[in-house]
Design an enzyme around this catalytic site. Structure first.
Site, PDB file in Angstrom:
ATOM      1  N   GLU A 107      14.232  63.850  71.822  1.00 29.78           N
ATOM      2  CA  GLU A 107      14.961  64.881  71.068  1.00 29.78           C
ATOM      3  C   GLU A 107      15.314  64.360  69.677  1.00 29.78           C
ATOM      4  OE1 GLU A 107      18.159  67.092  73.024  1.00 29.78           O
ATOM      5  OE2 GLU A 107      17.605  66.059  74.863  1.00 29.78           O
ATOM      6  N   LYS A 145      28.508  77.061  74.438  1.00 25.93           N
ATOM      7  CA  LYS A 145      29.095  78.400  74.431  1.00 25.93           C
ATOM      8  C   LYS A 145      28.049  79.375  73.899  1.00 25.93           C
ATOM      9  CE  LYS A 145      33.136  80.724  72.426  1.00 25.93           C
ATOM     10  NZ  LYS A 145      33.445  81.599  73.559  1.00 25.93           N
ATOM     11  N   HIS A 169      16.212  72.094  73.597  1.00 25.11           N
ATOM     12  CA  HIS A 169      16.431  72.125  75.049  1.00 25.11           C
ATOM     13  C   HIS A 169      15.675  70.946  75.663  1.00 25.11           C
ATOM     14  CE1 HIS A 169      17.427  74.103  78.842  1.00 25.11           C
ATOM     15  NE2 HIS A 169      16.235  73.714  79.252  1.00 25.11           N
ATOM     16  N   GLY A 228      27.257  64.735  70.748  1.00 30.14           N
ATOM     17  CA  GLY A 228      26.878  64.905  69.341  1.00 30.14           C
ATOM     18  C   GLY A 228      25.851  63.917  68.822  1.00 30.14           C
ATOM     19  N   SER A 229      25.084  63.290  69.737  1.00 29.78           N
ATOM     20  CA  SER A 229      24.092  62.333  69.222  1.00 29.78           C
ATOM     21  C   SER A 229      23.007  63.053  68.423  1.00 29.78           C
ATOM     22  CB  SER A 229      23.499  61.486  70.350  1.00 29.78           C
ATOM     23  OG  SER A 229      22.719  62.273  71.215  1.00 29.78           O
ATOM     24  N   ASN A 230      22.599  64.236  68.870  1.00 29.41           N
ATOM     25  CA  ASN A 230      21.606  64.993  68.093  1.00 29.41           C
ATOM     26  C   ASN A 230      22.154  65.362  66.719  1.00 29.41           C
ATOM     27  OD1 ASN A 230      18.920  65.732  69.411  1.00 29.41           O
ATOM     28  ND2 ASN A 230      20.363  66.041  71.101  1.00 29.41           N
ATOM     29  N   ASN A 276      17.452  76.001  68.509  1.00 31.08           N
ATOM     30  CA  ASN A 276      18.098  75.263  69.601  1.00 31.08           C
ATOM     31  C   ASN A 276      17.137  74.192  70.083  1.00 31.08           C
ATOM     32  OD1 ASN A 276      20.006  74.682  71.684  1.00 31.08           O
ATOM     33  ND2 ASN A 276      18.739  75.823  73.126  1.00 31.08           N
ATOM     34  N   ASP A 290      17.607  80.966  76.193  1.00 39.44           N
ATOM     35  CA  ASP A 290      16.466  80.042  76.387  1.00 39.44           C
ATOM     36  C   ASP A 290      15.107  80.728  76.331  1.00 39.44           C
ATOM     37  OD1 ASP A 290      18.003  77.762  76.551  1.00 39.44           O
ATOM     38  OD2 ASP A 290      17.999  77.658  78.739  1.00 39.44           O
TER      39      ASP A 290
HETATM   40  C1  GRF Z   1      20.840  67.365  74.557  1.00 39.28           C
HETATM   41  O1  GRF Z   1      20.061  66.972  75.638  1.00 39.28           O
HETATM   42  C2  GRF Z   1      20.470  68.762  74.125  1.00 39.28           C
HETATM   43  O2  GRF Z   1      19.121  69.045  74.228  1.00 39.28           O
HETATM   44  C3  GRF Z   1      21.202  69.564  75.141  1.00 39.28           C
HETATM   45  O3  GRF Z   1      22.450  68.912  75.271  1.00 39.28           O
HETATM   46  C4  GRF Z   1      22.293  67.523  74.969  1.00 39.28           C
HETATM   47  C5  GRF Z   1      23.243  67.193  73.869  1.00 39.28           C
HETATM   48  O4  GRF Z   1      23.329  65.824  73.609  1.00 39.28           O
HETATM   49  N1  GRF Z   1      21.207  70.963  74.827  1.00 39.28           N
HETATM   50  P1  GRF Z   1      24.128  65.326  72.337  1.00 39.28           P
HETATM   51  O5  GRF Z   1      25.483  66.010  72.369  1.00 39.28           O
HETATM   52  O6  GRF Z   1      23.342  65.706  71.127  1.00 39.28           O
HETATM   53  O7  GRF Z   1      24.263  63.844  72.490  1.00 39.28           O
END
Ligand code: GRF
Length: 195
Positions: free
Chosen positions: A176, A88, A106, A11-13, A104, A147
């Site tokens: 990201e 999922k 990627h 969940g860092s993003n 999304n 994708d």
């Molecule tokens: C990220 O690299 C995202 O692009 C991919 O899964 C990873 C998730 O990282 N789809 P986080 O859970 O946001 O830390």
């Protein structure tokens, strides 16, 4: 813009989106996770963002699962879905109901290193094994083809000769974090999404 983030893992993003968009017309109003013990769920609690665990386990019937997700989107007035490490597949009906409102991120330059089996560390391992000099980050719309939705932005990241998949993953993840919220902010402000 009222956004729900869907995340399965660390969940860092999600956290960066929530923090960076605080002053933005885009607001993260809900976290959905298919993993009740995910880092994303814990981060949501700390951030004070409502979080709901919903998965094939909570809803074994796929129609009920879709209905529950749709009801949550209504309840929280969500108009935009941001996938951020969501493992999922989204129900086809939900995708069809939200054309170009599901994004999304990627961790590679799609269409390269996308599709089946291309998730997490597997992507970075495949990039290194292929010997390419450049990988990166792609933010794209989600359609029914995995994708393959329209690409919004891509940011290149160099691959170094002494990279390990883990080192590369870290470098890509940092990009990201710097990319996703800016795309969402531009979308919310009605700016052009293309560089
Ligand atoms: C990220 O690299 C995202 O692009 C991919 O899964 C990873 C998730 O990282 N789809 P986080 O859970 O946001 O830390």
């Amino acid at each position: 813009m009222r956004c729900a983030v869907f995340a399965s893992g660390g969940g860092s993003n999600f956290q960066v989106l929530a923090e960076q968009l605080e002053q933005s017309p885009a607001e993260i109003v809900l976290l959905i996770s298919n993993n009740s013990t995910s880092g994303a769920m814990q981060r949501a609690q700390k951030l004070g963002i409502p979080a709901v665990h919903i998965s094939g386990r909570t809803h074994p019937d796929s129609r009920e699962y879709t209905a529950a997700l749709t009801a949550l989107m209504k309840e929280y007035n969500v108009d935009t879905i941001l996938l951020a490490g969501y493992m999922k597949r989204l129900p086809a009906d939900l995708i069809a109901a939200c054309p170009e409102r599901i994004l999304n991120i990627h961790p590679a330059l799609l269409p390269a290193f996308g599709g089946r089996g291309m998730y997490g560390i597997h992507i970075h391992r495949a990039v290194i094994d292929a010997g390419v000099k450049k990988t990166g980050v792609t933010v794209h719309f989600v359609n029914e083809e995995y994708d393959r939705g329209r690409i919004i932005t891509q940011v290149p990241v160099p691959v170094y000769t002494d990279d390990t998949p883990e080192k590369l993953a870290q470098r890509v993840l940092a990009v990201e974090h710097d990319t996703y919220w800016r795309v969402v902010d531009r979308l919310a402000r009605g700016h052009s999404l293309h560089d």
